[in-house]
Motif scaffolding. Sequence first.
Motif, PDB file in Angstrom:
ATOM      1  N   LEU A  74     -11.216 -74.958 112.524  1.00 39.85           N
ATOM      2  CA  LEU A  74     -11.908 -76.076 111.891  1.00 39.85           C
ATOM      3  C   LEU A  74     -13.108 -76.440 112.756  1.00 39.85           C
ATOM      4  CD1 LEU A  74      -8.734 -78.088 110.956  1.00 39.85           C
ATOM      5  CD2 LEU A  74     -10.127 -76.673 109.472  1.00 39.85           C
ATOM      6  N   LEU A  75     -14.245 -76.586 112.128  1.00 33.94           N
ATOM      7  CA  LEU A  75     -15.481 -76.750 112.860  1.00 33.94           C
ATOM      8  C   LEU A  75     -15.935 -78.191 113.023  1.00 33.94           C
ATOM      9  CD1 LEU A  75     -17.426 -73.755 111.314  1.00 33.94           C
ATOM     10  CD2 LEU A  75     -16.142 -73.837 113.445  1.00 33.94           C
ATOM     11  N   ASP A  76     -15.336 -79.109 112.293  1.00 32.43           N
ATOM     12  CA  ASP A  76     -15.770 -80.491 112.446  1.00 32.43           C
ATOM     13  C   ASP A  76     -14.630 -81.466 112.185  1.00 32.43           C
ATOM     14  OD1 ASP A  76     -15.558 -81.015 109.645  1.00 32.43           O
ATOM     15  OD2 ASP A  76     -17.590 -80.301 109.325  1.00 32.43           O
ATOM     16  N   HIS A  77     -14.916 -82.710 112.503  1.00 29.90           N
ATOM     17  CA  HIS A  77     -13.907 -83.757 112.373  1.00 29.90           C
ATOM     18  C   HIS A  77     -13.460 -83.944 110.928  1.00 29.90           C
ATOM     19  CE1 HIS A  77     -14.433 -85.829 116.484  1.00 29.90           C
ATOM     20  NE2 HIS A  77     -15.062 -84.666 116.538  1.00 29.90           N
ATOM     21  N   ASP A  78     -14.405 -83.910 109.988  1.00 25.75           N
ATOM     22  CA  ASP A  78     -14.049 -84.088 108.574  1.00 25.75           C
ATOM     23  C   ASP A  78     -13.066 -83.024 108.121  1.00 25.75           C
ATOM     24  OD1 ASP A  78     -15.682 -86.358 108.118  1.00 25.75           O
ATOM     25  OD2 ASP A  78     -17.425 -85.078 107.779  1.00 25.75           O
ATOM     26  N   ALA A  79     -13.334 -81.765 108.468  1.00 27.72           N
ATOM     27  CA  ALA A  79     -12.446 -80.666 108.066  1.00 27.72           C
ATOM     28  C   ALA A  79     -11.081 -80.802 108.728  1.00 27.72           C
ATOM     29  CB  ALA A  79     -13.081 -79.324 108.418  1.00 27.72           C
ATOM     30  N   ALA A  95      -5.203 -82.144 107.879  1.00 28.26           N
ATOM     31  CA  ALA A  95      -4.021 -82.777 108.469  1.00 28.26           C
ATOM     32  C   ALA A  95      -3.024 -83.168 107.380  1.00 28.26           C
ATOM     33  CB  ALA A  95      -4.442 -84.019 109.255  1.00 28.26           C
ATOM     34  N   PRO A  96      -1.750 -83.355 107.757  1.00 29.54           N
ATOM     35  CA  PRO A  96      -0.781 -83.844 106.773  1.00 29.54           C
ATOM     36  C   PRO A  96      -1.295 -85.125 106.104  1.00 29.54           C
ATOM     37  CG  PRO A  96       0.342 -83.153 108.769  1.00 29.54           C
ATOM     38  CD  PRO A  96      -1.133 -83.110 109.060  1.00 29.54           C
ATOM     39  N   GLU A  97      -1.127 -85.203 104.814  1.00 29.14           N
ATOM     40  CA  GLU A  97      -1.704 -86.295 104.023  1.00 29.14           C
ATOM     41  C   GLU A  97      -1.355 -87.676 104.557  1.00 29.14           C
ATOM     42  OE1 GLU A  97      -2.056 -87.752  99.376  1.00 29.14           O
ATOM     43  OE2 GLU A  97      -1.012 -85.894  99.835  1.00 29.14           O
ATOM     44  N   ALA A  98      -0.108 -87.869 104.980  1.00 31.59           N
ATOM     45  CA  ALA A  98       0.324 -89.186 105.462  1.00 31.59           C
ATOM     46  C   ALA A  98      -0.400 -89.600 106.739  1.00 31.59           C
ATOM     47  CB  ALA A  98       1.828 -89.179 105.706  1.00 31.59           C
ATOM     48  N   LEU A  99      -0.941 -88.635 107.489  1.00 33.52           N
ATOM     49  CA  LEU A  99      -1.595 -88.943 108.766  1.00 33.52           C
ATOM     50  C   LEU A  99      -3.104 -89.136 108.641  1.00 33.52           C
ATOM     51  CD1 LEU A  99       0.286 -86.408 111.059  1.00 33.52           C
ATOM     52  CD2 LEU A  99       0.898 -88.770 110.520  1.00 33.52           C
ATOM     53  N   ARG A 100      -3.679 -88.721 107.544  1.00 38.02           N
ATOM     54  CA  ARG A 100      -5.139 -88.778 107.388  1.00 38.02           C
ATOM     55  C   ARG A 100      -5.729 -90.170 107.568  1.00 38.02           C
ATOM     56  NH1 ARG A 100      -5.184 -84.952 102.138  1.00 38.02           N
ATOM     57  NH2 ARG A 100      -4.180 -83.190 103.167  1.00 38.02           N
ATOM     58  N   PRO A 101      -5.123 -91.208 106.978  1.00 36.78           N
ATOM     59  CA  PRO A 101      -5.704 -92.546 107.176  1.00 36.78           C
ATOM     60  C   PRO A 101      -5.736 -92.964 108.650  1.00 36.78           C
ATOM     61  CG  PRO A 101      -4.195 -92.580 105.322  1.00 36.78           C
ATOM     62  CD  PRO A 101      -4.012 -91.255 106.002  1.00 36.78           C
ATOM     63  N   GLN A 102      -4.686 -92.644 109.405  1.00 35.07           N
ATOM     64  CA  GLN A 102      -4.646 -92.980 110.828  1.00 35.07           C
ATOM     65  C   GLN A 102      -5.723 -92.229 111.593  1.00 35.07           C
ATOM     66  OE1 GLN A 102      -2.473 -95.040 112.953  1.00 35.07           O
ATOM     67  NE2 GLN A 102      -2.636 -95.983 110.955  1.00 35.07           N
ATOM     68  N   LEU A 103      -5.884 -90.950 111.285  1.00 30.50           N
ATOM     69  CA  LEU A 103      -6.909 -90.158 111.957  1.00 30.50           C
ATOM     70  C   LEU A 103      -8.300 -90.702 111.662  1.00 30.50           C
ATOM     71  CD1 LEU A 103      -5.558 -86.558 111.347  1.00 30.50           C
ATOM     72  CD2 LEU A 103      -5.461 -87.874 113.469  1.00 30.50           C
ATOM     73  N   ALA A 110      -3.467 -84.356 115.072  1.00 26.39           N
ATOM     74  CA  ALA A 110      -2.351 -84.603 114.159  1.00 26.39           C
ATOM     75  C   ALA A 110      -1.306 -83.512 114.353  1.00 26.39           C
ATOM     76  CB  ALA A 110      -2.836 -84.594 112.718  1.00 26.39           C
ATOM     77  N   PHE A 111      -0.077 -83.905 114.242  1.00 23.85           N
ATOM     78  CA  PHE A 111       1.038 -82.977 114.305  1.00 23.85           C
ATOM     79  C   PHE A 111       1.791 -83.128 112.989  1.00 23.85           C
ATOM     80  CE2 PHE A 111      -0.234 -84.475 118.454  1.00 23.85           C
ATOM     81  CZ  PHE A 111      -0.658 -83.286 119.018  1.00 23.85           C
ATOM     82  N   SER A 112       3.010 -82.706 112.901  1.00 23.14           N
ATOM     83  CA  SER A 112       3.694 -82.765 111.607  1.00 23.14           C
ATOM     84  C   SER A 112       3.988 -84.197 111.157  1.00 23.14           C
ATOM     85  CB  SER A 112       4.969 -81.935 111.630  1.00 23.14           C
ATOM     86  OG  SER A 112       5.840 -82.404 112.630  1.00 23.14           O
ATOM     87  N   LYS A 113       4.406 -85.071 112.078  1.00 17.19           N
ATOM     88  CA  LYS A 113       4.792 -86.427 111.679  1.00 17.19           C
ATOM     89  C   LYS A 113       4.131 -87.528 112.479  1.00 17.19           C
ATOM     90  CE  LYS A 113       9.166 -84.915 109.913  1.00 17.19           C
ATOM     91  NZ  LYS A 113      10.588 -84.952 109.905  1.00 17.19           N
ATOM     92  N   GLN A 114       3.293 -87.154 113.437  1.00 16.39           N
ATOM     93  CA  GLN A 114       2.637 -88.173 114.257  1.00 16.39           C
ATOM     94  C   GLN A 114       1.262 -87.702 114.680  1.00 16.39           C
ATOM     95  OE1 GLN A 114       5.223 -88.782 117.594  1.00 16.39           O
ATOM     96  NE2 GLN A 114       4.626 -86.906 118.611  1.00 16.39           N
ATOM     97  N   CYS A 115       0.524 -88.650 115.255  1.00 20.51           N
ATOM     98  CA  CYS A 115      -0.824 -88.382 115.747  1.00 20.51           C
ATOM     99  C   CYS A 115      -0.840 -88.654 117.245  1.00 20.51           C
ATOM    100  CB  CYS A 115      -1.833 -89.320 115.088  1.00 20.51           C
ATOM    101  SG  CYS A 115      -1.906 -89.218 113.307  1.00 20.51           S
ATOM    102  N   GLY A 116      -1.896 -88.200 117.883  1.00 24.93           N
ATOM    103  CA  GLY A 116      -2.065 -88.469 119.300  1.00 24.93           C
ATOM    104  C   GLY A 116      -3.507 -88.832 119.606  1.00 24.93           C
ATOM    105  N   PHE A 138       1.413 -91.915 118.022  1.00 24.80           N
ATOM    106  CA  PHE A 138       1.607 -92.983 117.042  1.00 24.80           C
ATOM    107  C   PHE A 138       1.797 -92.350 115.680  1.00 24.80           C
ATOM    108  CE2 PHE A 138      -2.809 -92.080 117.777  1.00 24.80           C
ATOM    109  CZ  PHE A 138      -3.375 -92.030 116.515  1.00 24.80           C
ATOM    110  N   SER A 139       2.265 -93.157 114.748  1.00 21.10           N
ATOM    111  CA  SER A 139       2.564 -92.649 113.409  1.00 21.10           C
ATOM    112  C   SER A 139       2.117 -93.673 112.364  1.00 21.10           C
ATOM    113  CB  SER A 139       4.065 -92.402 113.280  1.00 21.10           C
ATOM    114  OG  SER A 139       4.756 -93.639 113.314  1.00 21.10           O
ATOM    115  N   PRO A 140       2.161 -93.290 111.093  1.00 21.16           N
ATOM    116  CA  PRO A 140       1.804 -94.261 110.051  1.00 21.16           C
ATOM    117  C   PRO A 140       2.700 -95.496 110.069  1.00 21.16           C
ATOM    118  CG  PRO A 140       1.782 -92.057 109.145  1.00 21.16           C
ATOM    119  CD  PRO A 140       2.373 -91.956 110.534  1.00 21.16           C
ATOM    120  N   THR A 141       3.949 -95.343 110.478  1.00 15.94           N
ATOM    121  CA  THR A 141       4.848 -96.505 110.509  1.00 15.94           C
ATOM    122  C   THR A 141       4.696 -97.317 111.794  1.00 15.94           C
ATOM    123  OG1 THR A 141       6.638 -95.141 111.402  1.00 15.94           O
ATOM    124  CG2 THR A 141       6.554 -95.424 109.006  1.00 15.94           C
ATOM    125  N   LYS A 142       4.101 -96.728 112.811  1.00 16.23           N
ATOM    126  CA  LYS A 142       3.847 -97.437 114.065  1.00 16.23           C
ATOM    127  C   LYS A 142       2.453 -97.054 114.557  1.00 16.23           C
ATOM    128  CE  LYS A 142       7.335 -98.366 116.621  1.00 16.23           C
ATOM    129  NZ  LYS A 142       8.455 -98.368 117.563  1.00 16.23           N
TER     130      LYS A 142
END
Length: 118
Positions: free
Chosen positions: A4-9, A14-22, A59-65, A94-98
């Motif tokens: 992936l060449l840029d932040h948007d891509a 990323a997993p859909e549930a994590l996109r808003p956090q990212l 982003a990972f499978s269920k959380q972000c860093g 962190f995660s969408p729930t935290k």
Amino acid sequence: MTELLDHDAYIAAAPEALRPQLAVVRYRLKQALPDAEEVMQYGMPGFSSGGMMIAGYGAFSKQCGLYVSKGAINAHADDIAAAELKASKTGVTFSPTKPIPDELITALALASRKDAAG
């Protein structure tokens, strides 16, 4: 997987549930580090200045860093604990729930930039 060449891509892949956090992390880092350049390093998005990486996120499978300097993590250990988040030597997960608080993203980015400046 193609690189992936840029932040948007990266965020779009990323997993859909994590996109808003990212998206929030990216926005907050852009606000805190207006002079930094958006870069991709080791397949992850980040912000650098003067060739020095200041902050990165992923982003990972269920959380972000959020990845910053060791000094930034140490300086804000109490804030990280107060947000009930887990930290390693150079990152906070962190995660969408935290989610990570906006103010903590900014504080960590600024502290990491200060460390990078020496």
